[in-house]
Design a protein around this motif. Structure first.
Motif, PDB file in Angstrom:
ATOM      1  N   LYS A  78       5.275  20.641  10.437  1.00  0.00           N
ATOM      2  CA  LYS A  78       4.213  19.475   9.941  1.00  0.00           C
ATOM      3  C   LYS A  78       5.483  18.091   9.852  1.00  0.00           C
ATOM      4  O   LYS A  78       4.969  16.947  10.331  1.00  0.00           O
ATOM      5  N   GLN A  79       6.682  18.362   9.812  1.00  0.00           N
ATOM      6  CA  GLN A  79       7.470  17.262   9.593  1.00  0.00           C
ATOM      7  C   GLN A  79       7.818  16.634  11.090  1.00  0.00           C
ATOM      8  O   GLN A  79       7.833  15.405  11.159  1.00  0.00           O
ATOM      9  N   ASN A  80       8.267  17.619  11.872  1.00  0.00           N
ATOM     10  CA  ASN A  80       8.264  17.095  13.165  1.00  0.00           C
ATOM     11  C   ASN A  80       7.240  16.500  14.001  1.00  0.00           C
ATOM     12  O   ASN A  80       7.296  15.587  14.658  1.00  0.00           O
ATOM     13  N   GLU A  81       5.841  16.805  13.568  1.00  0.00           N
ATOM     14  CA  GLU A  81       4.632  16.083  14.146  1.00  0.00           C
ATOM     15  C   GLU A  81       4.717  14.841  13.498  1.00  0.00           C
ATOM     16  O   GLU A  81       4.162  14.007  14.249  1.00  0.00           O
ATOM     17  N   ALA A  82       5.054  14.665  12.278  1.00  0.00           N
ATOM     18  CA  ALA A  82       4.801  13.190  11.800  1.00  0.00           C
ATOM     19  C   ALA A  82       6.074  12.294  12.113  1.00  0.00           C
ATOM     20  O   ALA A  82       5.861  11.130  12.037  1.00  0.00           O
ATOM     21  N   ASP A  83       6.978  12.702  12.625  1.00  0.00           N
ATOM     22  CA  ASP A  83       8.260  12.175  12.978  1.00  0.00           C
ATOM     23  C   ASP A  83       8.181  11.418  14.220  1.00  0.00           C
ATOM     24  O   ASP A  83       7.651  11.760  15.235  1.00  0.00           O
ATOM     25  N   GLU A  84       8.563   9.985  14.072  1.00  0.00           N
ATOM     26  CA  GLU A  84       8.411   9.142  15.360  1.00  0.00           C
ATOM     27  C   GLU A  84       9.449   9.294  16.510  1.00  0.00           C
ATOM     28  O   GLU A  84       9.480   8.536  17.498  1.00  0.00           O
ATOM     29  N   ALA A  85      10.478   9.939  16.142  1.00  0.00           N
ATOM     30  CA  ALA A  85      11.580  10.215  17.051  1.00  0.00           C
ATOM     31  C   ALA A  85      11.044  11.185  18.209  1.00  0.00           C
ATOM     32  O   ALA A  85      11.915  11.138  19.251  1.00  0.00           O
ATOM     33  N   GLY A  86      10.062  11.728  18.301  1.00  0.00           N
ATOM     34  CA  GLY A  86       9.648  12.469  19.227  1.00  0.00           C
ATOM     35  C   GLY A  86       9.347  11.647  20.602  1.00  0.00           C
ATOM     36  O   GLY A  86       9.548  12.149  21.674  1.00  0.00           O
ATOM     37  N   ALA A  87       9.225  10.255  20.394  1.00  0.00           N
ATOM     38  CA  ALA A  87       9.006   9.623  21.697  1.00  0.00           C
ATOM     39  C   ALA A  87      10.189   8.764  22.013  1.00  0.00           C
ATOM     40  O   ALA A  87      10.081   8.088  22.964  1.00  0.00           O
ATOM     41  N   ILE A  88      11.276   9.469  21.718  1.00  0.00           N
ATOM     42  CA  ILE A  88      12.535   8.590  21.898  1.00  0.00           C
ATOM     43  C   ILE A  88      12.838   8.810  23.404  1.00  0.00           C
ATOM     44  O   ILE A  88      13.583   8.150  23.980  1.00  0.00           O
ATOM     45  N   ASN A  89      12.502   9.833  23.800  1.00  0.00           N
ATOM     46  CA  ASN A  89      12.751  10.142  25.541  1.00  0.00           C
ATOM     47  C   ASN A  89      11.706   9.791  26.158  1.00  0.00           C
ATOM     48  O   ASN A  89      11.724  10.223  27.656  1.00  0.00           O
ATOM     49  N   ASP A  90      10.709   9.456  25.959  1.00  0.00           N
ATOM     50  CA  ASP A  90       9.378   9.052  26.489  1.00  0.00           C
ATOM     51  C   ASP A  90       9.305   7.681  26.868  1.00  0.00           C
ATOM     52  O   ASP A  90       8.923   6.785  26.036  1.00  0.00           O
ATOM     53  N   ARG A  91      10.232   7.120  27.835  1.00  0.00           N
ATOM     54  CA  ARG A  91      10.397   5.839  28.152  1.00  0.00           C
ATOM     55  C   ARG A  91       9.093   5.125  28.524  1.00  0.00           C
ATOM     56  O   ARG A  91       8.770   4.050  27.985  1.00  0.00           O
ATOM     57  N   ALA A  92       8.304   5.810  29.269  1.00  0.00           N
ATOM     58  CA  ALA A  92       6.832   5.161  29.744  1.00  0.00           C
ATOM     59  C   ALA A  92       6.131   5.066  28.350  1.00  0.00           C
ATOM     60  O   ALA A  92       5.263   3.957  28.316  1.00  0.00           O
ATOM     61  N   GLY A  93       6.049   6.115  27.473  1.00  0.00           N
ATOM     62  CA  GLY A  93       5.146   5.820  26.369  1.00  0.00           C
ATOM     63  C   GLY A  93       5.616   5.030  25.509  1.00  0.00           C
ATOM     64  O   GLY A  93       4.998   4.263  24.676  1.00  0.00           O
ATOM     65  N   GLN A  94       6.795   4.522  25.377  1.00  0.00           N
ATOM     66  CA  GLN A  94       7.204   3.490  24.792  1.00  0.00           C
ATOM     67  C   GLN A  94       7.034   2.189  24.950  1.00  0.00           C
ATOM     68  O   GLN A  94       6.557   1.273  24.081  1.00  0.00           O
ATOM     69  N   LEU A  95       6.362   2.170  26.280  1.00  0.00           N
ATOM     70  CA  LEU A  95       5.992   0.758  26.645  1.00  0.00           C
ATOM     71  C   LEU A  95       4.596   0.499  26.688  1.00  0.00           C
ATOM     72  O   LEU A  95       4.081  -0.582  26.783  1.00  0.00           O
ATOM     73  N   VAL A  96       3.872   1.467  26.159  1.00  0.00           N
ATOM     74  CA  VAL A  96       2.289   1.195  25.758  1.00  0.00           C
ATOM     75  C   VAL A  96       2.063   0.195  24.674  1.00  0.00           C
ATOM     76  O   VAL A  96       2.655   0.285  23.703  1.00  0.00           O
ATOM     77  N   GLY A  97       1.265  -0.890  25.032  1.00  0.00           N
ATOM     78  CA  GLY A  97       1.139  -1.926  23.833  1.00  0.00           C
ATOM     79  C   GLY A  97       2.157  -3.117  24.418  1.00  0.00           C
ATOM     80  O   GLY A  97       1.876  -4.151  23.913  1.00  0.00           O
ATOM     81  N   ARG A  98       3.156  -2.951  25.176  1.00  0.00           N
ATOM     82  CA  ARG A  98       3.794  -4.046  25.708  1.00  0.00           C
ATOM     83  C   ARG A  98       3.219  -5.076  26.467  1.00  0.00           C
ATOM     84  O   ARG A  98       2.528  -4.673  27.217  1.00  0.00           O
ATOM     85  N   LYS A  99       3.459  -6.376  26.100  1.00  0.00           N
ATOM     86  CA  LYS A  99       3.007  -7.475  26.934  1.00  0.00           C
ATOM     87  C   LYS A  99       4.061  -8.027  27.702  1.00  0.00           C
ATOM     88  O   LYS A  99       5.198  -8.370  27.252  1.00  0.00           O
ATOM     89  N   PHE A 100       3.764  -8.514  29.033  1.00  0.00           N
ATOM     90  CA  PHE A 100       4.727  -9.170  29.941  1.00  0.00           C
ATOM     91  C   PHE A 100       4.123  -9.927  30.868  1.00  0.00           C
ATOM     92  O   PHE A 100       2.846  -9.761  30.971  1.00  0.00           O
ATOM     93  N   THR A 101       4.790 -10.706  31.512  1.00  0.00           N
ATOM     94  CA  THR A 101       4.393 -11.857  32.578  1.00  0.00           C
ATOM     95  C   THR A 101       4.677 -11.046  34.077  1.00  0.00           C
ATOM     96  O   THR A 101       5.877 -10.806  34.163  1.00  0.00           O
ATOM     97  N   LEU A 102       3.673 -10.872  34.940  1.00  0.00           N
ATOM     98  CA  LEU A 102       3.909 -10.620  36.281  1.00  0.00           C
ATOM     99  C   LEU A 102       4.891 -11.401  36.908  1.00  0.00           C
ATOM    100  O   LEU A 102       4.486 -12.588  37.012  1.00  0.00           O
ATOM    101  N   GLN A 103       5.627 -10.784  37.795  1.00  0.00           N
ATOM    102  CA  GLN A 103       6.802 -11.516  38.479  1.00  0.00           C
ATOM    103  C   GLN A 103       6.328 -11.558  40.060  1.00  0.00           C
ATOM    104  O   GLN A 103       6.791 -12.290  40.646  1.00  0.00           O
ATOM    105  N   GLN A 104       5.396 -10.750  40.349  1.00  0.00           N
ATOM    106  CA  GLN A 104       5.047 -10.988  41.690  1.00  0.00           C
ATOM    107  C   GLN A 104       3.293 -10.259  41.675  1.00  0.00           C
ATOM    108  O   GLN A 104       2.880  -9.699  40.740  1.00  0.00           O
ATOM    109  N   ASP A 105       2.736 -10.631  43.016  1.00  0.00           N
ATOM    110  CA  ASP A 105       1.277 -10.199  43.020  1.00  0.00           C
ATOM    111  C   ASP A 105       1.030  -8.689  42.968  1.00  0.00           C
ATOM    112  O   ASP A 105       1.967  -8.071  43.564  1.00  0.00           O
ATOM    113  N   LEU A 106       0.123  -8.366  42.371  1.00  0.00           N
ATOM    114  CA  LEU A 106      -0.533  -7.047  42.767  1.00  0.00           C
ATOM    115  C   LEU A 106      -2.019  -7.081  43.304  1.00  0.00           C
ATOM    116  O   LEU A 106      -2.796  -7.221  42.669  1.00  0.00           O
TER     117      LEU A 106
END
Length: 150
Positions: A78-106
């Motif tokens: 139960k403690q491990n499920e509530a711990d936010e450190a589980g996403a420490i190795n999930d670099r892509a998951g850490q970027l969800v919600g991040r805002k930035f400016t595109l440097q090139q066209d898509l």
């Protein structure tokens, strides 16, 4: 051998509990906590005079070890499920919600975008132009799903 088993006192259980706690301190990852707790409970039962025969001591120890191990495992889970450190190795998951400016066209809705010092594969539902503000709203593996923000 039988005399040795009959001479077990509560101090033996206390010593066993301390040895198990020492093993836990060396890195057993919580597996010895429940067993150590059960040794302490058997020592307490012996000190109170509730258990005297060595057969009942070992039976009580085995039973309490299973119960205490399950309880400790559930608490840690139960403690491990509530711990936010589980996403420490999930670099892509850490970027969800991040805002930035595109440097090139898509142009086709897919491409690469630089976030920080890393180029990420990005996917979007619409063609986006360089300089527009986008937000990462999800991920699919290592591909970031982005959308335009106003």
């Amino acid at each position: 051998m039988l005399e040795l088993l009959q001479s077990i006192s509560y101090w033996h259980w206390v010593i066993l509990a301390l040895v198990l706690l020492g093993g836990e301190a060396l890195g057993a990852a919580g597996f010895l906590l429940g067993i150590s707790l059960s040794a302490l409970l058997v020592a307490g039962a012996m000190a109170l005079g509730l258990v005297q025969a060595w057969q009942f001591q070992f039976l009580l120890f085995a039973l309490l070890s299973v119960i205490a191990s399950v309880v400790v495992w559930k608490l840690f889970r139960k403690q491990n499920e509530a711990d936010e450190a589980g996403a420490i190795n999930d670099r892509a998951g850490q970027l969800v919600g991040r805002k930035f400016t595109l440097q090139q066209d898509l142009e086709s809705g897919e491409g690469r975008a630089q976030i920080g010092d890393t180029f990420w594969k990005v996917d979007t539902d619409e063609a986006l132009q360089q300089g527009c503000r986008v937000e990462v709203f999800a991920r699919d593996g290592m591909t970031l799903k982005i959308r335009k923000i106003a």
